[in-house]
Design a protein around this motif. Structure first.
Motif, PDB file in Angstrom:
ATOM      1  N   VAL A  33     -35.477   0.534  -2.587  1.00  0.00           N
ATOM      2  CA  VAL A  33     -35.364  -0.720  -1.835  1.00  0.00           C
ATOM      3  C   VAL A  33     -36.771  -1.241  -1.529  1.00  0.00           C
ATOM      4  O   VAL A  33     -37.599  -0.516  -0.973  1.00  0.00           O
ATOM      5  CB  VAL A  33     -34.599  -0.531  -0.503  1.00  0.00           C
ATOM      6  N   ALA A  34     -37.015  -2.479  -1.910  1.00  0.00           N
ATOM      7  CA  ALA A  34     -38.250  -3.171  -1.530  1.00  0.00           C
ATOM      8  C   ALA A  34     -37.881  -4.247  -0.516  1.00  0.00           C
ATOM      9  O   ALA A  34     -37.041  -5.100  -0.792  1.00  0.00           O
ATOM     10  CB  ALA A  34     -38.917  -3.805  -2.745  1.00  0.00           C
ATOM     11  N   ILE A  40     -34.800  -6.808  -0.820  1.00  0.00           N
ATOM     12  CA  ILE A  40     -34.304  -7.514   0.359  1.00  0.00           C
ATOM     13  C   ILE A  40     -35.420  -8.410   0.870  1.00  0.00           C
ATOM     14  O   ILE A  40     -36.516  -7.926   1.197  1.00  0.00           O
ATOM     15  CB  ILE A  40     -33.862  -6.526   1.455  1.00  0.00           C
ATOM     16  N   VAL A  41     -35.170  -9.696   0.921  1.00  0.00           N
ATOM     17  CA  VAL A  41     -36.182 -10.664   1.362  1.00  0.00           C
ATOM     18  C   VAL A  41     -35.767 -11.201   2.725  1.00  0.00           C
ATOM     19  O   VAL A  41     -34.682 -11.786   2.864  1.00  0.00           O
ATOM     20  CB  VAL A  41     -36.337 -11.826   0.362  1.00  0.00           C
ATOM     21  N   LEU A  73     -37.490 -15.238  -7.422  1.00  0.00           N
ATOM     22  CA  LEU A  73     -37.123 -13.902  -6.951  1.00  0.00           C
ATOM     23  C   LEU A  73     -35.947 -13.960  -5.995  1.00  0.00           C
ATOM     24  O   LEU A  73     -35.105 -13.059  -5.985  1.00  0.00           O
ATOM     25  CB  LEU A  73     -38.324 -13.257  -6.256  1.00  0.00           C
ATOM     26  N   PHE A  74     -35.880 -15.033  -5.196  1.00  0.00           N
ATOM     27  CA  PHE A  74     -34.827 -15.148  -4.187  1.00  0.00           C
ATOM     28  C   PHE A  74     -33.435 -15.212  -4.804  1.00  0.00           C
ATOM     29  O   PHE A  74     -32.453 -14.903  -4.137  1.00  0.00           O
ATOM     30  CB  PHE A  74     -35.052 -16.387  -3.316  1.00  0.00           C
ATOM     31  N   THR A 126     -31.651  -9.142  -5.859  1.00  0.00           N
ATOM     32  CA  THR A 126     -32.216  -9.607  -4.591  1.00  0.00           C
ATOM     33  C   THR A 126     -31.125 -10.026  -3.614  1.00  0.00           C
ATOM     34  O   THR A 126     -30.157 -10.697  -3.994  1.00  0.00           O
ATOM     35  CB  THR A 126     -33.178 -10.789  -4.801  1.00  0.00           C
ATOM     36  N   LEU A 127     -31.305  -9.636  -2.347  1.00  0.00           N
ATOM     37  CA  LEU A 127     -30.443 -10.085  -1.254  1.00  0.00           C
ATOM     38  C   LEU A 127     -31.330 -10.771  -0.213  1.00  0.00           C
ATOM     39  O   LEU A 127     -32.392 -10.239   0.154  1.00  0.00           O
ATOM     40  CB  LEU A 127     -29.711  -8.902  -0.616  1.00  0.00           C
ATOM     41  N   MET A 128     -30.904 -11.921   0.263  1.00  0.00           N
ATOM     42  CA  MET A 128     -31.663 -12.663   1.268  1.00  0.00           C
ATOM     43  C   MET A 128     -31.086 -12.416   2.651  1.00  0.00           C
ATOM     44  O   MET A 128     -29.871 -12.505   2.859  1.00  0.00           O
ATOM     45  CB  MET A 128     -31.622 -14.167   0.962  1.00  0.00           C
TER      46      MET A 128
END
Length: 468
Positions: A387-388, A424-425, A441-442, A447-449
């Protein structure tokens, strides 16, 4: 009994050595605080021994001592208030102001020396040093004010220059200033100094105004170098060795840092010097098309993802500083580490709005230094990250830098979080970063926002993890 000049020279030597040692210690986060303290002591020594020299030479009058005392009191009070009151989010603006004030000091000191100069002391080298102090110091002052305005997002400084061919104008102004320097050095006259200051004032604006906000870390590093060069030139004017040494150290370290920043931004030093770095426009396609597949998430879902993770990497950006979320991030990291998760922080050289911004921010939250990983060190292993978590970063994780040759940030080294299994942003919205371009990237498949204030979002995740 010692000669007073011997005492002065020895003290200056001690101060110079302390400056060098302090600068060396500032190169590592673990010793940076002590390095800053040692450098401060060196500056105090330099100020006190200069006052002693004035007294020993018999040049002091009651009015002179009064001015020195007032300067120390006012400057010390302003510095103390700023150190206590200025928030970490405002630190880049403060650094820009410090650079500018250093340049302005050089201009006034050189100008004061010019007023008292005589035919016998107006040698070519002295006149050239005075002119250089005025030129570099003025450019530094006004350029730093523009940088401050851009960092503060003042509308006046974010508008494009209403002139055509700014680079050509910069070149003409530079040539005119150099001609004035030549006149000062060869003719031994002081009147060109005012012309140099006026030309440098215009140059300070025209050099920095065209530069986009995304490039401010590079500009701050360069202006820091300018302030050092101006101080070194002033040292030659007043024959002060410690000023020459300290100014040279600042100038050299600023240039080295500028080169590091240029590499991190995929810019050349020529671009910086001639103000050709521009604000960016977005990639082809509307934001609706780019963000068509954006998926949002919640703190509870993130907690479930983190429950199975073995390696987590946090990627901080300026948004983390704005939200003052560094302590909450540290608490989440500690919670994960207690569960046996490997935790690291990926630091981009220009994350934030000044060099080292994220390092300072995380150090303030007592994040262990060994967990901070530079971009080049962590990028090769991001494919093995479970996870980033990106908090407030935007342009420094934008994959367009690697995939779109027509993008304004094409070729810029980024932290390649898109290689992680899950990204995860945490952001308030889908708004672009300083480069003013959307971030695909979003909307990536992995990717999850999490749309929320950075600090609140992390605190919610902490609560959710504890409840599992």
């Amino acid at each position: 009994m010692f000669d007073s000049q011997i005492i002065v020279n020895l003290t200056y030597l001690v101060a110079a050595v302390l400056f060098i040692v302090g600068l060396k210690m500032m190169a590592h986060p673990r010793s940076a605080v002590r390095g800053n303290l040692i450098s401060s002591i060196a500056m105090l020594l330099a100020v006190l021994i200069t006052a002693y020299q004035i007294l020993a030479d018999g040049d002091a009058t009651w009015s002179g001592w009064l001015l020195i005392g007032l300067g120390l009191a006012i400057g010390g009070a302003i510095g103390a208030v700023m150190a206590i009151k200025v928030e970490m989010t405002q630190m880049p603006q403060l650094v820009a102001l410090f650079n500018g004030l250093g340049g302005a000091a050089s201009v006034f000191v050189a100008g004061a020396e010019l007023v008292g100069i005589t035919d016998t002391t107006a040698t070519p080298d002295v006149m050239l040093a005075i002119g250089l102090s005025g030129l570099i110091g003025t450019v530094t002052f006004w350029g730093s004010l523009v940088a401050f305005g851009k960092l503060q997002e003042i509308d006046l400084f974010e508008r494009p220059l209403p002139i055509a061919y700014p680079q050509a104008i910069n070149a003409l102004i530079s040539v005119a200033a150099i001609l004035m320097l030549i006149v000062m050095a060869t003719a031994g006259v002081g009147w060109p100094y005012l012309a140099i200051v006026v030309l440098a004032t215009v140059l300070g604006f025209t050099l920095v105004m065209p530069i986009g906000g995304a490039d401010m870390p590079v500009v701050i590093a360069l202006l820091n170098s300018y302030s050092g060069l101006a101080a070194a030139a002033t040292g030659f004017v007043i024959e002060n060795n410690v000023l020459i040494i300290s100014g040279s150290l600042v100038g050299a370290s600023g240039i080295i840092l500028t080169q590091i920043m240029c590499k991190a931004m995929n810019r050349s030093l020529v671009n910086v010097l001639f103000g050709t770095m521009q604000s960016s426009s977005g990639p082809a396609g509307s934001d609706d098309e780019i963000y068509a597949n954006v998926r949002s998430t919640s703190a509870e879902d993130i907690a479930m993802i983190l429950d199975t993770a073995q390696r987590v990497v946090f990627v901080p950006g300026y948004g983390l500083a704005v939200a003052q979320a560094q302590h909450a991030v540290r608490d989440l990291a500690n919670l994960l580490r207690d569960k046996g998760v490997e935790v690291e922080y990926a630091i981009h050289p220009v994350a934030g709005r000044m060099p080292g911004h994220m390092n300072v921010l995380l150090a303030e939250a007592d994040v262990p230094y060994e967990q901070l990983k530079e971009m080049d060190e962590i990028n090769p292993t991001l494919g093995q990250v479970d996870v980033a978590i990106v908090i407030g970063a935007n342009d420094v994780v934008n994959p367009l830098a690697n995939t779109d040759p027509n993008s304004p940030i094409s070729g810029m080294p980024i932290i390649e979080v898109n290689k992680a299994r899950t990204v995860i942003v945490i952001k308030r919205s889908l708004s672009p970063g300083f480069a003013k371009i959307p971030n695909p990237l979003f909307a990536a498949d992995n990717t999850l926002m999490f749309f929320s204030d950075g600090k609140k979002a992390v605190l919610d995740i902490v609560s959710a993890v504890k409840e599992q």
